[in-house]
Structure formats: C-alpha cells, structure tokens
Design a protein around this motif. Structure first.
Motif, PDB file in Angstrom:
ATOM      1  N   LYS A   4      38.670  71.049 123.252  1.00 42.31           N
ATOM      2  CA  LYS A   4      37.037  71.186 122.689  1.00 42.31           C
ATOM      3  C   LYS A   4      36.737  70.903 123.177  1.00 42.31           C
ATOM      4  N   LEU A   5      35.420  71.564 122.720  1.00 46.95           N
ATOM      5  CA  LEU A   5      34.006  72.153 122.981  1.00 46.95           C
ATOM      6  C   LEU A   5      32.777  71.004 121.903  1.00 46.95           C
ATOM      7  N   GLU A   6      32.010  70.084 121.984  1.00 49.31           N
ATOM      8  CA  GLU A   6      31.470  69.837 121.575  1.00 49.31           C
ATOM      9  C   GLU A   6      29.502  70.840 121.490  1.00 49.31           C
ATOM     10  N   ALA A   7      29.258  72.046 120.092  1.00 47.58           N
ATOM     11  CA  ALA A   7      28.678  72.540 120.674  1.00 47.58           C
ATOM     12  C   ALA A   7      26.711  71.985 120.357  1.00 47.58           C
ATOM     13  N   SER A   8      26.585  70.848 120.401  1.00 46.83           N
ATOM     14  CA  SER A   8      25.643  70.284 120.069  1.00 46.83           C
ATOM     15  C   SER A   8      25.148  70.658 120.793  1.00 46.83           C
ATOM     16  N   ILE A   9      26.334  69.897 121.662  1.00 43.49           N
ATOM     17  CA  ILE A   9      25.722  68.852 123.193  1.00 43.49           C
ATOM     18  C   ILE A   9      25.676  69.943 124.225  1.00 43.49           C
ATOM     19  N   PHE A  10      26.405  70.607 124.362  1.00 41.43           N
ATOM     20  CA  PHE A  10      26.748  71.414 125.510  1.00 41.43           C
ATOM     21  C   PHE A  10      24.984  72.393 125.396  1.00 41.43           C
ATOM     22  N   LYS A  11      24.351  72.646 123.721  1.00 39.42           N
ATOM     23  CA  LYS A  11      22.900  72.904 123.575  1.00 39.42           C
ATOM     24  C   LYS A  11      22.269  72.839 124.367  1.00 39.42           C
ATOM     25  N   GLN A  12      21.910  70.535 124.344  1.00 39.89           N
ATOM     26  CA  GLN A  12      21.283  70.201 124.961  1.00 39.89           C
ATOM     27  C   GLN A  12      21.116  70.661 126.155  1.00 39.89           C
ATOM     28  N   LEU A  13      22.174  70.061 126.701  1.00 37.96           N
ATOM     29  CA  LEU A  13      22.527  70.457 128.225  1.00 37.96           C
ATOM     30  C   LEU A  13      22.209  71.069 129.055  1.00 37.96           C
ATOM     31  N   VAL A  14      22.596  72.763 128.180  1.00 49.01           N
ATOM     32  CA  VAL A  14      21.376  74.197 128.574  1.00 49.01           C
ATOM     33  C   VAL A  14      20.260  74.452 128.528  1.00 49.01           C
ATOM     34  N   SER A  15      19.871  73.603 127.072  1.00 50.98           N
ATOM     35  CA  SER A  15      18.816  73.619 127.024  1.00 50.98           C
ATOM     36  C   SER A  15      17.516  72.373 127.719  1.00 50.98           C
ATOM     37  N   GLY A  16      17.879  71.673 128.341  1.00 49.57           N
ATOM     38  CA  GLY A  16      17.559  70.771 129.024  1.00 49.57           C
ATOM     39  C   GLY A  16      16.814  70.182 128.268  1.00 49.57           C
ATOM     40  N   GLU A  17      17.365  69.868 127.467  1.00 53.81           N
ATOM     41  CA  GLU A  17      16.833  68.661 125.913  1.00 53.81           C
ATOM     42  C   GLU A  17      17.908  67.548 126.937  1.00 53.81           C
ATOM     43  N   PRO A  18      16.538  66.351 126.179  1.00 53.62           N
ATOM     44  CA  PRO A  18      17.393  64.759 126.604  1.00 53.62           C
ATOM     45  C   PRO A  18      18.478  64.982 125.777  1.00 53.62           C
TER      46      PRO A  18
END
Length: 347
Positions: free
Chosen positions: A318-332
């Motif tokens: 199970k992958l939480e897409a929203s958190i993965f996007k934050q990590l990849v995007s360099g967002e806080p």
C-alpha cells in the motif's frame, strides 16, 4: 570565473616577459599555460595535515580531557551560606562538555530530536541513550556525587538540559552546491569550482569515502554502462540524478524520482551496489519500502533526514500517493521519531 582568472594571469605573465626583453612571439606559451593548469589542479589535491578523529572515539577522548570542577566557583558563590542546587550541576556539566568539544574542533548539537557529533570534517548521528550515559559518567568525573550522577532521572535531566541549549543554529541560506569528500568539501558556486576545508556551519551529515581527483577515470564503470545501457542520453539521466542528490530543493527542484525498470539480470542490482559504495553504504543510504515511507506515523520518513538517498528494491504494498508526491517534490512533509516531537522534513 576560472577561465577569466587564468586569462588575466597569462596576460600579466606575458607582459612581464615582454618587459624583460622577450617578445610575445618567442614566449613559451605552452609553459605558461601548463603553469596555470598546475595551479588549478593544485586546489583539488589539498589534504589535511592530521586526519580527523573517528566519530566512535570522540566521546572517549572527550571523557579523558574532563577534569574535576569547582561547582561553587562556577556558580560564582563566595559565601559559605550559599548552597548549590541541582540546576548548578546540570548547567555546569553540559557547558563544560560543550566547551571541551569546541576546544578540539569537535561539536555536539541537537537538530530536531537527533543528536550529532562533529569530528572536524562532518556531522554524524549519535544515539541519544549512548550520549545520556556519557553525560552521567562525565558528570561523576567532574565531581557530582556518584549516587546523583548514576541516577536515571539525573541523567535524563542532563540530556534535557543539553537539548535545551545545544540546538543547531540555522545554516546560512546559500545557493552553493556542496559535496563532502575525504580531502575536503567540493564547492560549486555559479560555475566556480573550489575544494576547501570542511566547515561545521555547513552542517553536512555525510562524507563520501573517497578523495576528489580531477584526473580520475572509471573505465570499468564506463564499460559496464556501455554494455547494459548503451544509449548515451539514458546514461546522462543516471549521472544527472546522482548529481541531483547533492542539490537542495531551494536551488533546483526537479520533482523527479528515479525508477530502474527492466527484466532480471540486466544490471539494476549492480548499479545499486556501485552507487551504494560511492555514497558510503548504509550510513548514507536507506532501503525503506515506499509503503513504510508513506505511512501515517512518519517514523521512517524521519530517518530520511540523515540519508542521501533511499533505495526501494520493489514497488509493492500500500502506497500513500499524496505523501509520496510530497517526498518526490521536495515539499514539506510531517515526520517524527517514536516518542519525539513532530517536525517538518524537506526531502
């Protein structure tokens, strides 16, 4: 720019030769250019006169330098009626440890819920319990009553006192790209290249396990890449991504993750092993699954603060897409250690 500097030096040298009776036509251009090239190369061959102490030995060396302390004098007491309280011991013990570390060009600091040791070249993570134990035995050597110094509550208070006063100052904002190596910190600033001595204020928490060498070549690796990935453009993508590991999101924000795709026995694992060795192994590389990195508690995300890259061998679960996007995007993104306070991580 380096090119402009070299041109100016050549012009001055040529002018000097002309003044000494030589014309531009009979000046030895090759020797002059070679002289400048040697000057350029010399900055990349700097070595420290004395190797830095290993992080694992710092606390022992620090303990050996600790002496008995006159706590009444440290508190400024001149009257016999004045009595020392626990706060005098806690504050003085922590101050003496930090002072002794600084005298050796070492450092101990807190950032979020992590404690770091600086050995003169880079900061390394220190286990909180190990440091709490050290504080207790150091306090006893300074003269704190052994029943107090060995009491778990006193040691906990020593650690809390340290955490309260040794918070890491915010590093100065800079667009420079820094790569920390065995023979110094390689600095890239608007095209200018410079190998300089490490600076604790950079707060670099890694050191690559090799020296910078301007003449280094890698024929075996080149052969491997040309065999498993002959397309030059794809080779450049790998090179760009590895360089991107050292660039802060505030400087360059590509918002990309690297996926190695292909059937078995096609070189993916070999590439990881090479990169893992170049980056210093598990000290700088984590292998948490994407499922763990994106779960709600944030424990695994917190550990990314001390890593250069995370390598997940498979994409499953199970992958939480929203958190993965934050990590990849360099967002806080929110993270925290078990029993620790939440903090904001910028990957």
């Amino acid at each position: 720019m380096i090119g402009k500097t070299s041109t100016n030096i050549n012009a001055r040298q040529l002018q000097a030769n002309t003044n000494n009776g030589f014309s531009l036509e009979n000046s030895d251009f090759i020797d002059i250019l070679e002289m400048d090239l040697q000057k350029f190369r010399s900055q990349f061959s700097e070595k420290h006169e004395e190797p830095a102490i290993d992080h694992s030995k710092i606390l022992n060396s620090l303990f050996e330098q600790i002496n008995e302390v006159d706590f009444r004098e440290e508190a400024g007491f001149t009257n016999e009626d004045q009595k020392l309280s626990k706060k005098h011991y806690l504050v003085t013990c922590v101050e003496k440890i930090l002072e002794t570390a600084n005298l050796n060009n070492w450092g101990i600091c807190r950032n979020h819920d992590f404690i770091y040791l600086y050995n003169g070249e880079y900061w390394s993570l220190l286990d909180n319990i190990e440091y709490q134990t050290f504080l207790g035995i150091a306090a006893e050597k300074m003269g704190v009553d052994r029943f107090d110094a060995r009491l778990y509550t006193f040691r906990e208070q020593l650690l809390k006192q340290f955490l309260a006063v040794a918070n890491l100052p915010n590093p100065p904002q800079s667009d420079k790209v820094l790569v920390n190596l065995k023979n110094g910190t390689f600095e890239i600033d608007e095209g200018r290249l410079n190998l300089r001595k490490p600076d604790r204020n950079d707060f670099l928490t890694y050191q690559l396990p090799f020296c910078y060498d301007i003449n280094a070549r890698c024929p075996v690796f080149d052969y491997y890449l040309n065999t498993v990935l002959p397309e030059i453009e794809k080779q450049q993508i790998l090179a760009e991504y590895l360089g991107y590991l050292f660039i802060k999101p505030s400087v360059l924000k590509l918002e990309k993750a690297l996926l190695l795709y292909g059937k078995g026995a096609n070189g993916k694992s070999v590439f990881f092993e090479i990169v893992n060795a170049l980056l210093g192994g598990t000290e700088n590389v984590s292998s948490y699954s994407l499922q763990n990195l994106t779960n709600e508690n944030g424990y695994y995300r917190a550990m990314l603060a001390n890593k250069l890259v995370n390598y997940a061998s498979e994409i499953n679960g199970k992958l939480e897409a929203s958190i993965f996007k934050q990590l990849v995007s360099g967002e806080p993104v929110e993270a925290r250690l078990p029993y620790g306070e939440p903090f904001t991580l910028i990957n």
